[in-house]
Design a protein around this motif. Structure first.
Motif, PDB file in Angstrom:
ATOM      1  N   GLY A 185       2.222   9.984  -6.767  1.00 53.07           N
ATOM      2  CA  GLY A 185       3.007  11.205  -6.995  1.00 53.07           C
ATOM      3  C   GLY A 185       3.052  12.138  -5.803  1.00 53.07           C
ATOM      4  N   TRP A 186       2.425  11.743  -4.685  1.00 49.38           N
ATOM      5  CA  TRP A 186       2.257  12.676  -3.562  1.00 49.38           C
ATOM      6  C   TRP A 186       3.526  12.917  -2.754  1.00 49.38           C
ATOM      7  CZ3 TRP A 186      -2.739   9.533  -2.501  1.00 49.38           C
ATOM      8  CH2 TRP A 186      -3.735   9.962  -3.388  1.00 49.38           C
ATOM      9  N   LEU A 187       4.523  12.023  -2.893  1.00 49.31           N
ATOM     10  CA  LEU A 187       5.788  12.298  -2.197  1.00 49.31           C
ATOM     11  C   LEU A 187       6.462  13.512  -2.827  1.00 49.31           C
ATOM     12  CD1 LEU A 187       7.375   8.741  -1.742  1.00 49.31           C
ATOM     13  CD2 LEU A 187       5.576   9.850  -0.427  1.00 49.31           C
ATOM     14  N   LEU A 208       0.836  -1.204   0.000  1.00 47.90           N
ATOM     15  CA  LEU A 208       0.000   0.000   0.000  1.00 47.90           C
ATOM     16  C   LEU A 208       0.874   1.258   0.000  1.00 47.90           C
ATOM     17  CD1 LEU A 208      -2.778   1.291   0.043  1.00 47.90           C
ATOM     18  CD2 LEU A 208      -2.767   1.129   2.542  1.00 47.90           C
ATOM     19  N   SER A 209       1.969   1.216   0.755  1.00 47.47           N
ATOM     20  CA  SER A 209       2.869   2.377   0.793  1.00 47.47           C
ATOM     21  C   SER A 209       3.379   2.683  -0.615  1.00 47.47           C
ATOM     22  CB  SER A 209       4.054   2.108   1.722  1.00 47.47           C
ATOM     23  OG  SER A 209       3.598   1.791   3.019  1.00 47.47           O
ATOM     24  N   ARG A 210       3.767   1.636  -1.330  1.00 50.27           N
ATOM     25  CA  ARG A 210       4.268   1.816  -2.712  1.00 50.27           C
ATOM     26  C   ARG A 210       3.159   2.346  -3.622  1.00 50.27           C
ATOM     27  NH1 ARG A 210       9.733   1.864  -3.184  1.00 50.27           N
ATOM     28  NH2 ARG A 210      10.452   0.670  -1.424  1.00 50.27           N
ATOM     29  N   HIS A 211       1.964   1.788  -3.442  1.00 43.29           N
ATOM     30  CA  HIS A 211       0.828   2.201  -4.274  1.00 43.29           C
ATOM     31  C   HIS A 211       0.532   3.691  -4.059  1.00 43.29           C
ATOM     32  CE1 HIS A 211      -2.777   1.993  -6.555  1.00 43.29           C
ATOM     33  NE2 HIS A 211      -3.631   1.847  -5.550  1.00 43.29           N
ATOM     34  N   ILE A 212       0.581   4.110  -2.799  1.00 36.65           N
ATOM     35  CA  ILE A 212       0.335   5.527  -2.488  1.00 36.65           C
ATOM     36  C   ILE A 212       1.453   6.388  -3.069  1.00 36.65           C
ATOM     37  CG2 ILE A 212       0.219   7.208  -0.603  1.00 36.65           C
ATOM     38  CD1 ILE A 212      -1.286   5.082   1.033  1.00 36.65           C
ATOM     39  N   ALA A 213       2.692   5.918  -2.911  1.00 38.66           N
ATOM     40  CA  ALA A 213       3.827   6.696  -3.440  1.00 38.66           C
ATOM     41  C   ALA A 213       3.672   6.905  -4.946  1.00 38.66           C
ATOM     42  CB  ALA A 213       5.137   5.969  -3.129  1.00 38.66           C
ATOM     43  N   ARG A 214       3.144   5.893  -5.638  1.00 40.80           N
ATOM     44  CA  ARG A 214       3.004   6.005  -7.101  1.00 40.80           C
ATOM     45  C   ARG A 214       1.957   7.038  -7.517  1.00 40.80           C
ATOM     46  NH1 ARG A 214       4.170   0.386  -6.963  1.00 40.80           N
ATOM     47  NH2 ARG A 214       1.949  -0.111  -6.866  1.00 40.80           N
ATOM     48  N   SER A 217      11.667   3.513   7.909  1.00 42.21           N
ATOM     49  CA  SER A 217      12.963   2.811   7.949  1.00 42.21           C
ATOM     50  C   SER A 217      12.917   1.499   7.166  1.00 42.21           C
ATOM     51  CB  SER A 217      13.355   2.519   9.400  1.00 42.21           C
ATOM     52  OG  SER A 217      12.274   1.891  10.071  1.00 42.21           O
ATOM     53  N   HIS A 218      11.792   0.773   7.264  1.00 40.10           N
ATOM     54  CA  HIS A 218      11.744  -0.575   6.685  1.00 40.10           C
ATOM     55  C   HIS A 218      11.403  -0.599   5.208  1.00 40.10           C
ATOM     56  CE1 HIS A 218      11.785  -1.453  10.921  1.00 40.10           C
ATOM     57  NE2 HIS A 218      12.232  -2.643  10.584  1.00 40.10           N
ATOM     58  N   ILE A 219      10.906   0.506   4.687  1.00 39.21           N
ATOM     59  CA  ILE A 219      10.567   0.506   3.258  1.00 39.21           C
ATOM     60  C   ILE A 219      11.370   1.554   2.496  1.00 39.21           C
ATOM     61  CG2 ILE A 219       8.241  -0.471   3.434  1.00 39.21           C
ATOM     62  CD1 ILE A 219       7.177   2.413   3.413  1.00 39.21           C
ATOM     63  N   GLY A 220      12.191   2.321   3.214  1.00 39.78           N
ATOM     64  CA  GLY A 220      12.956   3.395   2.577  1.00 39.78           C
ATOM     65  C   GLY A 220      13.987   2.837   1.603  1.00 39.78           C
ATOM     66  N   ASP A 221      14.170   3.558   0.482  1.00 37.60           N
ATOM     67  CA  ASP A 221      15.183   3.168  -0.505  1.00 37.60           C
ATOM     68  C   ASP A 221      16.427   4.034  -0.375  1.00 37.60           C
ATOM     69  OD1 ASP A 221      13.453   1.333  -2.098  1.00 37.60           O
ATOM     70  OD2 ASP A 221      12.312   3.187  -2.384  1.00 37.60           O
ATOM     71  N   ALA A 253      12.719  10.155  -9.430  1.00 38.94           N
ATOM     72  CA  ALA A 253      12.346   8.819  -8.933  1.00 38.94           C
ATOM     73  C   ALA A 253      11.436   8.936  -7.706  1.00 38.94           C
ATOM     74  CB  ALA A 253      13.601   8.022  -8.593  1.00 38.94           C
ATOM     75  N   ILE A 254      11.725   9.916  -6.842  1.00 40.60           N
ATOM     76  CA  ILE A 254      10.876  10.116  -5.651  1.00 40.60           C
ATOM     77  C   ILE A 254       9.488  10.582  -6.092  1.00 40.60           C
ATOM     78  CG2 ILE A 254      10.553  11.514  -3.562  1.00 40.60           C
ATOM     79  CD1 ILE A 254      13.682  11.630  -3.396  1.00 40.60           C
ATOM     80  N   ALA A 255       9.472  11.539  -7.014  1.00 35.90           N
ATOM     81  CA  ALA A 255       8.189  12.087  -7.474  1.00 35.90           C
ATOM     82  C   ALA A 255       7.331  11.004  -8.130  1.00 35.90           C
ATOM     83  CB  ALA A 255       8.439  13.232  -8.449  1.00 35.90           C
ATOM     84  N   ALA A 256       7.994  10.058  -8.797  1.00 34.65           N
ATOM     85  CA  ALA A 256       7.250   8.974  -9.467  1.00 34.65           C
ATOM     86  C   ALA A 256       6.864   7.866  -8.494  1.00 34.65           C
ATOM     87  CB  ALA A 256       8.095   8.396 -10.597  1.00 34.65           C
ATOM     88  N   GLY A 257       7.360   7.954  -7.268  1.00 30.95           N
ATOM     89  CA  GLY A 257       7.028   6.932  -6.269  1.00 30.95           C
ATOM     90  C   GLY A 257       7.886   5.690  -6.395  1.00 30.95           C
ATOM     91  N   GLU A 258       8.989   5.797  -7.151  1.00 32.81           N
ATOM     92  CA  GLU A 258       9.871   4.627  -7.305  1.00 32.81           C
ATOM     93  C   GLU A 258      10.936   4.581  -6.222  1.00 32.81           C
ATOM     94  OE1 GLU A 258      11.246   5.558 -11.152  1.00 32.81           O
ATOM     95  OE2 GLU A 258       9.315   5.041 -12.083  1.00 32.81           O
ATOM     96  N   CYS A 259      11.128   5.691  -5.543  1.00 32.09           N
ATOM     97  CA  CYS A 259      12.145   5.757  -4.490  1.00 32.09           C
ATOM     98  C   CYS A 259      11.521   6.409  -3.258  1.00 32.09           C
ATOM     99  CB  CYS A 259      13.327   6.593  -4.983  1.00 32.09           C
ATOM    100  SG  CYS A 259      14.506   6.988  -3.686  1.00 32.09           S
TER     101      CYS A 259
END
Ligand SMILES: Cc1cc2nc3c(=O)[nH]c(=O)nc-3n(C[C@H](O)[C@H](O)[C@H](O)COP(=O)(O)OP(=O)(O)OC[C@H]3O[C@@H](n4cnc5c(N)ncnc54)[C@H](O)[C@@H]3O)c2cc1C
Length: 398
Positions: free
Chosen positions: A50-52, A42-48, A160-164, A113-119
């Protein structure tokens, strides 16, 4: 109510995030509550979504919606899941340090990469022996040719556990000019993530440990110059952190009011809806009043931040008022629910647990009060919002 601050596009953004949170996040809450661990997918899905990249410029693929836009995103996610609001805000802090202190090369490499939710970036400042006393940290970086060797331990690191990509602030020398920040990729040898420990709330989000043991990091990964670490830490915590955590509390507070009014309509006592009881109605009025005051403090502070105006006191006050009033309202809501509030099939006890988590980060309420007293006494040591106005000011594309 937020029309005074917000444009039509802010309203559209709110609608989009609310729709996503209701349809994609809410159905997963029972599973997150049961698992009590980080929800990576879900964290990855939300990141994708673009909200980061809320405060990343369009040139780097970001949304460029400013601090008010960022507040709306976090608030709407937190209204449904404070864990996911906390997840997004933590990585937005991680992005901010690259926006403000990154070299052109670092920005080009990481921001799209952050904006795209890949990082997913993080910011790691807190240590077990120093807590909120940033200058008390003892993790070190020692120059070794073209590299630095990092050693030490960071705790309570959001994501911490999902950070790239971890942004880690350590000591390169003594005193306030002896802190330096580095970008450390999650798979870099010498960096280890600690075990996930269960927490009281925010299930789905994690804030854990990073352990550095002779972690070799190229000098090209240094953020800014040696000695910029305090500004990196403070811009993350004081300017972004206070605003972001304010938004998480605001979202929880809104959910508390909505859930409690719904409950009062449904539950009947003495043949009437519960809110017909004067003591219950007074509590509802109190929650409504607190929420309106808290929201005003929140939007006013980020409005000033977007304009590049001095606003340290407004940010402290926004965090203080939002954290404390969300907790007070959650407690009132629990009393209105009485026994029903104790069962986990209703969200109200979750709101109370989650609201407690927002108390410590970016300064406890006592710390905000002490700093506000310094404002009153005229003994403040300068404003970070003023010092960093040029790097923090946003001209949102909204
Ligand atoms: C949900 C969550 C997310 C977090 N995310 C991050 C993150 O992404 N990165 C990161 O680096 N850290 C993060 N943190 C850590 C957070 O920044 C710390 O919790 C905070 O700095 C306080 O440190 P501490 O909890 O060790 O408390 P301490 O600082 O040890 O405080 C303990 C008590 O002493 C009081 N106290 C401390 N100093 C003073 C003083 N000078 N005057 C008066 N009273 C004082 C406090 O008010 C408190 O009551 C997170 C924490 C939480 C709960």
């Amino acid at each position: 109510m937020d029309g005074y601050f917000a444009s039509r596009l802010h309203h559209q953004l709110r609608g989009q995030v609310r729709h996503f949170a209701e349809s994609e996040v809410r159905p997963l809450i029972p599973a997150m509550e049961a698992a009590r661990s980080v929800h990576r997918d879900l964290s990855r899905h939300i990141a994708r979504q673009g909200w980061l990249g809320a405060t990343i410029s369009r040139d780097h693929g970001g949304m460029d919606v400013g601090h008010l836009g960022k507040t709306i995103i976090i608030e709407e996610l937190s209204r449904v899941s404070a864990a996911m609001g906390a997840m997004v805000q933590a990585s937005q802090l991680g992005a901010a340090k690259i926006v403000h202190f990154g070299s052109d090369e670092q920005k080009k490499t990481w921001l799209p990469a952050i904006a795209a939710g890949e990082c997913l970036p993080t910011i790691a400042v807190t240590e077990p022996e120093s807590g909120g006393h940033v200058l008390g940290m003892s993790a070190t970086a020692v120059r070794d040719g073209d590299d630095y060797l990092l050693n030490g331990r960071k705790v309570y690191v959001g994501n911490s556990h999902i950070g790239d990509l971890h942004g880690i602030v350590v000591r390169t020398g003594p005193g306030s000019k002896g802190l330096t920040a580095f970008l450390v990729e999650a798979d870099r040898p010498g960096l280890r993530v600690g075990d996930q420990k269960p927490t009281m709330g925010l299930h789905g989000f994690g804030f854990g440990e990073l352990l550095l043991h002779d972690c070799r990091v190229p000098a090209a990964n240094r953020l800014g110059d040696e000695g910029d670490g305090l500004a990196v830490a403070y811009s993350s915590s004081v300017l972004y952190g206070r605003a972001n955590l304010t938004a998480v509390s605001l979202g929880i507070h809104r959910a508390v009011l909505e859930e409690t009014t719904r409950f009062c309509e449904e539950r009947h006592r003495y043949g009437k809806p519960l809110h017909e009881l004067p003591s219950v109605k007074l509590k509802l009025g109190q929650i409504q009043s607190r929420l309106m005051t808290a929201r005003l403090a929140a939007y006013h502070a980020v409005h000033l931040l977007d304009a590049g105006l001095p606003c340290d006191a407004e940010l402290m006050n926004a965090k203080l008022v939002n954290v404390e009033s969300a907790l007070d309202s959650a407690r009132d809501a629990m009393e209105i629910h009485a026994a029903a509030g104790l069962f986990t099939d209703r969200p109200i006890e979750r709101y109370l647990r989650d609201a407690h988590h927002i108390f410590a980060p970016a300064g406890t309420s006592d710390i905000q009060l002490l700093r506000l007293a310094e404002v009153a006494l005229g003994t403040s040591k300068g404003q970070w919002s003023e010092r960093l106005a040029d790097v923090v000011r946003m001209e949102p594309a909204l």
